[in-house]
Design a protein around this motif. Structure first.
Motif, mmCIF file in Angstrom:
data_model
loop_
_atom_site.group_PDB
_atom_site.id
_atom_site.type_symbol
_atom_site.label_atom_id
_atom_site.label_comp_id
_atom_site.label_asym_id
_atom_site.label_seq_id
_atom_site.Cartn_x
_atom_site.Cartn_y
_atom_site.Cartn_z
ATOM 1 N N LYS A 14 0.834 -1.208 0.000
ATOM 2 C CA LYS A 14 0.000 0.000 0.000
ATOM 3 C C LYS A 14 0.869 1.259 0.000
ATOM 4 C CE LYS A 14 -3.781 -2.376 2.331
ATOM 5 N NZ LYS A 14 -4.545 -2.576 3.573
ATOM 6 N N THR A 15 1.961 1.228 0.774
ATOM 7 C CA THR A 15 2.884 2.356 0.783
ATOM 8 C C THR A 15 3.520 2.518 -0.586
ATOM 9 O OG1 THR A 15 3.354 1.977 3.118
ATOM 10 C CG2 THR A 15 4.924 3.321 1.898
ATOM 11 N N PHE A 16 3.880 1.395 -1.198
ATOM 12 C CA PHE A 16 4.471 1.406 -2.534
ATOM 13 C C PHE A 16 3.478 2.002 -3.532
ATOM 14 C CE2 PHE A 16 6.187 -0.041 -6.489
ATOM 15 C CZ PHE A 16 7.526 -0.317 -6.271
ATOM 16 N N THR A 17 2.199 1.662 -3.381
ATOM 17 C CA THR A 17 1.175 2.191 -4.279
ATOM 18 C C THR A 17 1.094 3.707 -4.185
ATOM 19 O OG1 THR A 17 -0.231 0.232 -4.426
ATOM 20 C CG2 THR A 17 -1.343 2.347 -4.586
ATOM 21 N N TYR A 18 1.187 4.246 -2.974
ATOM 22 C CA TYR A 18 1.152 5.699 -2.806
ATOM 23 C C TYR A 18 2.281 6.348 -3.601
ATOM 24 C CZ TYR A 18 1.004 10.284 -0.571
ATOM 25 O OH TYR A 18 0.932 11.643 -0.343
ATOM 26 N N GLY A 19 3.503 5.818 -3.440
ATOM 27 C CA GLY A 19 4.636 6.365 -4.169
ATOM 28 C C GLY A 19 4.538 6.126 -5.661
ATOM 29 N N TYR A 20 4.045 4.953 -6.044
ATOM 30 C CA TYR A 20 3.883 4.610 -7.455
ATOM 31 C C TYR A 20 2.888 5.565 -8.110
ATOM 32 C CZ TYR A 20 3.483 1.382 -11.468
ATOM 33 O OH TYR A 20 3.518 0.805 -12.722
ATOM 34 N N ASP A 21 1.763 5.797 -7.442
ATOM 35 C CA ASP A 21 0.745 6.691 -7.998
ATOM 36 C C ASP A 21 1.239 8.128 -8.073
ATOM 37 O OD1 ASP A 21 -0.868 4.491 -8.168
ATOM 38 O OD2 ASP A 21 -2.145 5.023 -6.470
ATOM 39 N N LEU A 22 2.020 8.556 -7.065
ATOM 40 C CA LEU A 22 2.559 9.910 -7.054
ATOM 41 C C LEU A 22 3.552 10.121 -8.186
ATOM 42 C CD1 LEU A 22 3.002 12.692 -5.700
ATOM 43 C CD2 LEU A 22 4.671 11.583 -4.191
ATOM 44 N N SER A 23 4.322 9.094 -8.513
ATOM 45 C CA SER A 23 5.378 9.216 -9.518
ATOM 46 C C SER A 23 4.899 8.936 -10.940
ATOM 47 C CB SER A 23 6.524 8.245 -9.181
ATOM 48 O OG SER A 23 7.074 8.530 -7.905
ATOM 49 N N ALA A 24 3.652 8.520 -11.096
ATOM 50 C CA ALA A 24 3.144 8.181 -12.429
ATOM 51 C C ALA A 24 3.075 9.416 -13.327
ATOM 52 C CB ALA A 24 1.766 7.538 -12.310
ATOM 53 N N VAL A 25 3.216 9.203 -14.628
ATOM 54 C CA VAL A 25 3.201 10.301 -15.589
ATOM 55 C C VAL A 25 1.879 11.059 -15.536
ATOM 56 C CG1 VAL A 25 3.291 10.876 -18.048
ATOM 57 C CG2 VAL A 25 4.893 9.212 -17.102
ATOM 58 N N ASP A 26 0.783 10.349 -15.286
ATOM 59 C CA ASP A 26 -0.541 10.981 -15.256
ATOM 60 C C ASP A 26 -1.087 11.106 -13.836
ATOM 61 O OD1 ASP A 26 -0.927 8.304 -14.785
ATOM 62 O OD2 ASP A 26 -2.587 8.064 -16.211
ATOM 63 N N ALA A 27 -0.181 11.204 -12.849
ATOM 64 C CA ALA A 27 -0.567 11.150 -11.435
ATOM 65 C C ALA A 27 -1.733 12.052 -11.075
ATOM 66 C CB ALA A 27 0.635 11.493 -10.554
ATOM 67 N N PHE A 28 -1.736 13.285 -11.599
ATOM 68 C CA PHE A 28 -2.742 14.266 -11.200
ATOM 69 C C PHE A 28 -3.799 14.505 -12.277
ATOM 70 C CE2 PHE A 28 1.086 15.060 -8.747
ATOM 71 C CZ PHE A 28 0.596 15.227 -7.464
ATOM 72 N N LYS A 29 -3.785 13.694 -13.307
ATOM 73 C CA LYS A 29 -4.738 13.831 -14.405
ATOM 74 C C LYS A 29 -5.909 12.862 -14.210
ATOM 75 C CE LYS A 29 -1.354 15.575 -17.697
ATOM 76 N NZ LYS A 29 -0.682 15.399 -19.003
ATOM 77 N N PRO A 30 -6.980 13.013 -14.980
ATOM 78 C CA PRO A 30 -8.146 12.136 -14.798
ATOM 79 C C PRO A 30 -7.825 10.649 -14.910
ATOM 80 C CG PRO A 30 -8.748 14.027 -16.126
ATOM 81 C CD PRO A 30 -7.260 14.103 -15.938
ATOM 82 N N THR A 31 -6.837 10.286 -15.725
ATOM 83 C CA THR A 31 -6.490 8.869 -15.891
ATOM 84 C C THR A 31 -5.594 8.360 -14.768
ATOM 85 O OG1 THR A 31 -4.658 9.541 -17.321
ATOM 86 C CG2 THR A 31 -6.733 8.891 -18.394
ATOM 87 N N GLY A 32 -5.021 9.266 -13.990
ATOM 88 C CA GLY A 32 -4.134 8.863 -12.901
ATOM 89 C C GLY A 32 -4.892 8.473 -11.655
ATOM 90 N N HIS A 33 -4.147 8.069 -10.622
ATOM 91 C CA HIS A 33 -4.748 7.540 -9.395
ATOM 92 C C HIS A 33 -4.491 8.395 -8.169
ATOM 93 C CE1 HIS A 33 -4.257 3.192 -11.196
ATOM 94 N NE2 HIS A 33 -5.127 3.929 -11.846
ATOM 95 N N PHE A 34 -3.579 9.369 -8.236
ATOM 96 C CA PHE A 34 -3.033 9.910 -6.996
ATOM 97 C C PHE A 34 -4.033 10.699 -6.158
ATOM 98 C CE2 PHE A 34 -0.598 12.879 -4.358
ATOM 99 C CZ PHE A 34 0.088 11.936 -3.592
ATOM 100 N N VAL A 35 -4.928 11.439 -6.755
ATOM 101 C CA VAL A 35 -5.891 12.197 -5.953
ATOM 102 C C VAL A 35 -6.787 11.240 -5.177
ATOM 103 C CG1 VAL A 35 -7.774 13.874 -6.007
ATOM 104 C CG2 VAL A 35 -5.830 14.155 -7.553
#
Length: 404
Positions: free
Chosen positions: A161-182
């Protein structure tokens, strides 16, 4: 004794790449003039929690609504997804108010940060994992909170789960509609609020914690986590001589500023510059590092996860690399066995590898990125027992460590 304490903190600060470490006996004195709010006040972040979220989670827990919420959250993954149906009205209202970027978020900077993360992928993977991940075990409050919470007994799942947080934050689309980080940030913020309600019910946690008022995960604790991740990584990249433009450094910080806001940290605590972040870390990170029985146990479990994959072949190398990143004092605190042959290889080989990679990254950047993504994917598959190379569901806990 005071001089010894001062030298100890300076030694750790040097190992972590932090300059000018504050006296550990000094009270919080960081002014919010250095924050994105620029208000020039001094407020102790350890006395600030999440008033917008904590009462909501306490009510959901007390009324047995969390299992249904977790079920509803299973298909709510991407930032652009519609809010989940079938959840309590109060939670829907909360999500409507928080499931978005702050008004000051700069998409251009976030896009630049995404490209920077892609280029830095291997460095970030190592620094977040063997650096920040192991450092978390010598942050006393964090180690105790993790150990006595529900996830402390199933560290492989919690690490995923911690890895997922970092993975989602570092993704190319992290803050876009297709991303997961928000979405991931909202689930994490709700989880923090649940832990604030649950952990004080654990007599084991209450017996060892030094949290004031017996309430965990204050704004101060979240700032500690930021400095063990963002500030630490930025300092290491600088010390290794990694190519970073001023715009990239600013973008990397902006990404973390938005992340802190999404986790419920007040804007007057969020550093406006890397210089302000380093100054704040002198109060919020380095002086507070220390070993605990819980942290020693957690470090052994985390470092042992790799041995499940390679049958312990890289055990000595892995522990020495953690020492290389964090310093031998932290390694000694965690009782990490020495492997001097591996240390010699690391001290000669790692700077040479970095120099080679930096010298050739302009020629074959795509190839490096592909290798980096492959390694990260394999790590996630292992942590998730082969179910996913990109995502781990974040669920809100309903209790503490079993038996406590």
């Amino acid at each position: 004794m005071q001089n010894l304490s001062r030298r100890r903190v300076l030694t750790i600060g040097a190992a972590l790449g932090l300059v000018g470490v504050a006296d550990p006996s000094k009270a919080w004195a960081w002014s919010s003039s250095g924050s994105i709010a620029a208000t020039d006040t001094v407020t102790d972040p350890w006395g600030v929690w999440d008033d917008a979220t904590d009462p909501l989670l306490a009510d959901l827990l007390e009324n047995g609504r969390i299992p249904g919420v977790n079920t509803a959250f299973e298909k709510w993954v991407r930032n652009g997804d519609a809010l989940p149906s079938g959840i309590p009205a109060a939670l829907t209202t909360w999500l409507q108010g928080h499931n978005r970027l702050p008004s000051w978020a700069d998409q251009t900077k976030l896009d630049r940060a995404a490209q920077f993360n892609k280029r830095m992928s291997m460095y970030l993977f190592l620094l977040y994992g063997l650096g920040s991940g192991i450092m978390s075990t010598v942050i006393p409050r964090e180690a105790r909170n993790v150990y006595w919470s529900e996830g402390g007994a199933v560290m492989k799942s919690r690490a995923a789960k911690t890895f997922t947080y970092g993975y989602d934050l570092s993704a190319v689309d992290a803050f876009k509609p297709t991303g997961h980080f928000v979405v991931t940030s909202n689930k994490t913020r709700l989880t923090h609020a649940a832990v604030r309600h649950l952990l004080p019910q654990s007599s084991h946690w209450r017996a060892v914690t030094d949290d004031q008022d017996f309430i965990p995960i204050s704004n101060g604790d979240i700032l500690i986590t930021f400095h063990s991740l963002g500030t630490f990584v930025h300092g290491k990249l600088k010390s290794w001589g990694i190519r970073m433009s001023a715009a990239e450094e600013e973008a990397f910080l902006h990404m973390w500023q938005v992340a802190l806001h999404l986790l419920g940290v007040r804007d007057d605590f969020i550093p406006a510059t890397w210089a302000a972040a380093r100054a704040q870390s002198q109060y919020a990170l380095t002086p507070l590092l220390a070993p605990t029985p819980e942290g020693i146990d957690l470090a052994d479990i985390l470092l042992g996860l790799t041995s499940q994959v390679d049958l312990g072949v890289t055990k000595g190398f892995q522990r020495e690399f953690a020492r290389y990143l964090l310093g031998d004092q932290v390694g000694n605190w965690l009782r990490l066995p020495r492997d001097y042959a591996s240390r010699a290889i690391i001290e000669v080989g790692w700077p040479a590898y970095v120099a080679f990679r930096e010298g050739t990254s302009g020629i074959i950047p795509t190839t490096y990125s592909l290798f980096d993504q492959f390694i990260r994917g394999v790590a996630m598959l292992f942590l998730n027992n082969g179910t996913s190379a990109t995502y781990t569901p974040i669920t809100i806990p309903t209790g503490n460590r079993a038996g406590t």
